[in-house]
Design a protein around this motif. Structure first.
Motif, PDB file in Angstrom:
ATOM      1  N   MET A   1       0.838  -1.196   0.000  1.00  0.00           N
ATOM      2  CA  MET A   1       0.000   0.000   0.000  1.00  0.00           C
ATOM      3  C   MET A   1       0.875   1.249   0.000  1.00  0.00           C
ATOM      4  O   MET A   1       1.766   1.386   0.841  1.00  0.00           O
ATOM      5  CB  MET A   1      -0.908   0.002   1.239  1.00  0.00           C
ATOM      6  N   LEU A   2       0.627   2.127  -0.961  1.00  0.00           N
ATOM      7  CA  LEU A   2       1.290   3.428  -0.979  1.00  0.00           C
ATOM      8  C   LEU A   2       0.257   4.471  -0.572  1.00  0.00           C
ATOM      9  O   LEU A   2      -0.660   4.779  -1.325  1.00  0.00           O
ATOM     10  CB  LEU A   2       1.831   3.754  -2.368  1.00  0.00           C
ATOM     11  N   PHE A   3       0.405   4.979   0.648  1.00  0.00           N
ATOM     12  CA  PHE A   3      -0.556   5.938   1.183  1.00  0.00           C
ATOM     13  C   PHE A   3      -0.367   7.308   0.547  1.00  0.00           C
ATOM     14  O   PHE A   3       0.727   7.672   0.120  1.00  0.00           O
ATOM     15  CB  PHE A   3      -0.418   6.048   2.703  1.00  0.00           C
ATOM     16  N   GLN A   4      -1.446   8.083   0.526  1.00  0.00           N
ATOM     17  CA  GLN A   4      -1.407   9.397  -0.090  1.00  0.00           C
ATOM     18  C   GLN A   4      -0.337  10.284   0.533  1.00  0.00           C
ATOM     19  O   GLN A   4       0.342  11.035  -0.156  1.00  0.00           O
ATOM     20  CB  GLN A   4      -2.782  10.065   0.022  1.00  0.00           C
ATOM     21  N   SER A   5      -0.170  10.203   1.851  1.00  0.00           N
ATOM     22  CA  SER A   5       0.805  11.036   2.547  1.00  0.00           C
ATOM     23  C   SER A   5       2.209  10.427   2.561  1.00  0.00           C
ATOM     24  O   SER A   5       3.147  11.056   3.014  1.00  0.00           O
ATOM     25  CB  SER A   5       0.353  11.256   3.992  1.00  0.00           C
ATOM     26  N   GLY A   6       2.332   9.187   2.067  1.00  0.00           N
ATOM     27  CA  GLY A   6       3.598   8.465   2.191  1.00  0.00           C
ATOM     28  C   GLY A   6       3.655   7.679   3.491  1.00  0.00           C
ATOM     29  O   GLY A   6       4.067   6.538   3.514  1.00  0.00           O
ATOM     30  N   ALA A   7       3.217   8.329   4.584  1.00  0.00           N
ATOM     31  CA  ALA A   7       3.109   7.681   5.900  1.00  0.00           C
ATOM     32  C   ALA A   7       4.410   7.041   6.354  1.00  0.00           C
ATOM     33  O   ALA A   7       4.417   5.959   6.944  1.00  0.00           O
ATOM     34  CB  ALA A   7       1.973   6.638   5.895  1.00  0.00           C
ATOM     35  N   LEU A   8       5.531   7.717   6.105  1.00  0.00           N
ATOM     36  CA  LEU A   8       6.803   7.210   6.613  1.00  0.00           C
ATOM     37  C   LEU A   8       6.887   7.431   8.113  1.00  0.00           C
ATOM     38  O   LEU A   8       6.308   8.375   8.658  1.00  0.00           O
ATOM     39  CB  LEU A   8       7.973   7.931   5.920  1.00  0.00           C
ATOM     40  N   LEU A   9       7.600   6.547   8.795  1.00  0.00           N
ATOM     41  CA  LEU A   9       7.808   6.681  10.235  1.00  0.00           C
ATOM     42  C   LEU A   9       8.893   7.717  10.467  1.00  0.00           C
ATOM     43  O   LEU A   9      10.058   7.520  10.100  1.00  0.00           O
ATOM     44  CB  LEU A   9       8.199   5.330  10.827  1.00  0.00           C
TER      45      LEU A   9
ATOM     46  N   ASP B   1      10.588   8.879  12.928  1.00  0.00           N
ATOM     47  CA  ASP B   1      11.734   8.662  13.820  1.00  0.00           C
ATOM     48  C   ASP B   1      12.731   7.651  13.258  1.00  0.00           C
ATOM     49  O   ASP B   1      13.757   7.396  13.893  1.00  0.00           O
ATOM     50  CB  ASP B   1      11.256   8.184  15.193  1.00  0.00           C
ATOM     51  N   LEU B   2      12.429   7.094  12.092  1.00  0.00           N
ATOM     52  CA  LEU B   2      13.308   6.098  11.486  1.00  0.00           C
ATOM     53  C   LEU B   2      13.936   6.657  10.215  1.00  0.00           C
ATOM     54  O   LEU B   2      13.338   7.484   9.517  1.00  0.00           O
ATOM     55  CB  LEU B   2      12.533   4.820  11.143  1.00  0.00           C
ATOM     56  N   SER B   3      15.126   6.202   9.886  1.00  0.00           N
ATOM     57  CA  SER B   3      15.783   6.603   8.651  1.00  0.00           C
ATOM     58  C   SER B   3      15.069   5.977   7.454  1.00  0.00           C
ATOM     59  O   SER B   3      14.197   5.104   7.601  1.00  0.00           O
ATOM     60  CB  SER B   3      17.237   6.146   8.661  1.00  0.00           C
ATOM     61  N   VAL B   4      15.451   6.423   6.267  1.00  0.00           N
ATOM     62  CA  VAL B   4      14.921   5.830   5.040  1.00  0.00           C
ATOM     63  C   VAL B   4      15.167   4.325   5.034  1.00  0.00           C
ATOM     64  O   VAL B   4      14.253   3.529   4.753  1.00  0.00           O
ATOM     65  CB  VAL B   4      15.576   6.496   3.810  1.00  0.00           C
ATOM     66  N   PHE B   5      16.384   3.912   5.346  1.00  0.00           N
ATOM     67  CA  PHE B   5      16.712   2.480   5.377  1.00  0.00           C
ATOM     68  C   PHE B   5      15.795   1.733   6.339  1.00  0.00           C
ATOM     69  O   PHE B   5      15.230   0.687   6.003  1.00  0.00           O
ATOM     70  CB  PHE B   5      18.167   2.295   5.794  1.00  0.00           C
ATOM     71  N   GLU B   6      15.637   2.262   7.546  1.00  0.00           N
ATOM     72  CA  GLU B   6      14.845   1.581   8.567  1.00  0.00           C
ATOM     73  C   GLU B   6      13.372   1.543   8.212  1.00  0.00           C
ATOM     74  O   GLU B   6      12.657   0.599   8.574  1.00  0.00           O
ATOM     75  CB  GLU B   6      15.057   2.238   9.927  1.00  0.00           C
ATOM     76  N   ASN B   7      12.879   2.556   7.507  1.00  0.00           N
ATOM     77  CA  ASN B   7      11.482   2.537   7.073  1.00  0.00           C
ATOM     78  C   ASN B   7      11.222   1.375   6.124  1.00  0.00           C
ATOM     79  O   ASN B   7      10.206   0.679   6.240  1.00  0.00           O
ATOM     80  CB  ASN B   7      11.122   3.862   6.381  1.00  0.00           C
ATOM     81  N   VAL B   8      12.143   1.157   5.197  1.00  0.00           N
ATOM     82  CA  VAL B   8      11.961   0.070   4.231  1.00  0.00           C
ATOM     83  C   VAL B   8      12.201  -1.290   4.890  1.00  0.00           C
ATOM     84  O   VAL B   8      11.555  -2.285   4.559  1.00  0.00           O
ATOM     85  CB  VAL B   8      12.893   0.267   3.024  1.00  0.00           C
TER      86      VAL B   8
END
Length: 269
Positions: A86-94, A96-103
């Motif tokens: 799911m790709l949310f409209q806002s992106g909805a990245l966490l 407090d986490l880095s790009v690497f940790e989000n993925v």
């Protein structure tokens, strides 16, 4: 194996007294890009939530890969969701986490892979969206387009059979929009995915969609290929595709005749 991945039949759903869907039926193929389009407020995002089991219909059925989503026990529903990105409209990245940790998050949450394997998979996913070099950045350091691309890498982390995109082009500058359009198309072809795009951005969506369903007032107005819809005889479809200001969807909100309102105002004075 059926060529249809998502089968929706006679779906009814309301919020309070407001009917969102009044018996909608449609099929989404196992491969290719299917667009769900229509004006804002017609329930496009709601339909994605019904497909993912986050909402329950009042009646009707939603089947994904032969499974009736809303009859599944919780553990089986969670297993099905692991196969749906799911790709949310806002992106909805966490944040407090880095790009690497989000993925990496879904891989750590849902698998028992070694850290070495997680690292390899994350870097491959980020490379696919052109952001391997941004692995150590935080979400606050990303542009809007970059954040959507990281969110797409996260949505692909578990190699799903289907990715759902909720308004992926909203708020993007022309370059970022062009990058997202190309990414969605190229990744869908490379991975033989089922991609479902919810959008009201007509040119971008029609440029990559294989099949389009236009919905309004709780019904499917028309379905077909982008070429078929561009040449449609339906006044509603023509108005939506070409962005006409007036038509079946009127420019004016329902009101008494202007002259009546003016006369009443004069009487008050």
């Amino acid at each position: 194996m059926s060529d249809i991945l998502v089968k929706i039949r006679d779906l009814h759903f309301s919020r309070g007294h407001r009917q969102i869907f009044g018996g909608i039926s449609l099929d989404i193929p196992r491969q290719g890009i299917t667009a769900i389009m229509g004006p804002s407020g017609t329930g496009k995002t709601t339909l994605l939530k019904l497909i993912g089991g986050q909402l329950r219909p009042d009646s009707g059925s939603v089947e994904v890969d032969g499974l009736n989503v809303h009859q599944l026990p919780t553990n089986q529903l969670f297993d099905l969701r692991k196969r749906m990105g799911m790709l949310f409209q806002s992106g909805a990245l966490l944040t407090d986490l880095s790009v690497f940790e989000n993925v990496a998050y879904p891989l750590r949450e849902h698998t028992r892979l070694s850290e070495s394997m997680v690292r390899h998979l994350v870097l491959l996913k980020l490379n696919a969206v052109g952001l391997r070099g941004a692995a150590d950045l935080s979400p606050s350091e990303l542009s809007g387009g970059m954040a959507r691309r990281v969110a797409l890498a996260r949505a692909m982390a578990l190699d799903p059979m289907m990715i759902m995109y909720d308004e992926p082009f909203t708020g993007q500058d022309p370059i970022s929009m062009g990058v997202l359009v190309s990414l969605i198309s190229e990744l869908n072809s490379a991975l033989n995915l089922c991609s479902v795009i919810v959008s009201h951005d007509v040119p971008e969506t029609l440029s990559i969609a294989d099949q389009v369903h236009i919905i309004s007032e709780g019904k499917v107005v028309e379905s077909g290929s982008p070429e078929e819809l561009k040449d449609s005889d339906s006044a509603w479809t023509h108005q939506f595709i070409h962005g006409d200001a007036d038509g079946p969807v009127p420019f004016h909100y329902p009101a008494a005749p202007l002259l009546d309102d003016l006369i009443q105002g004069a009487d008050v004075v």
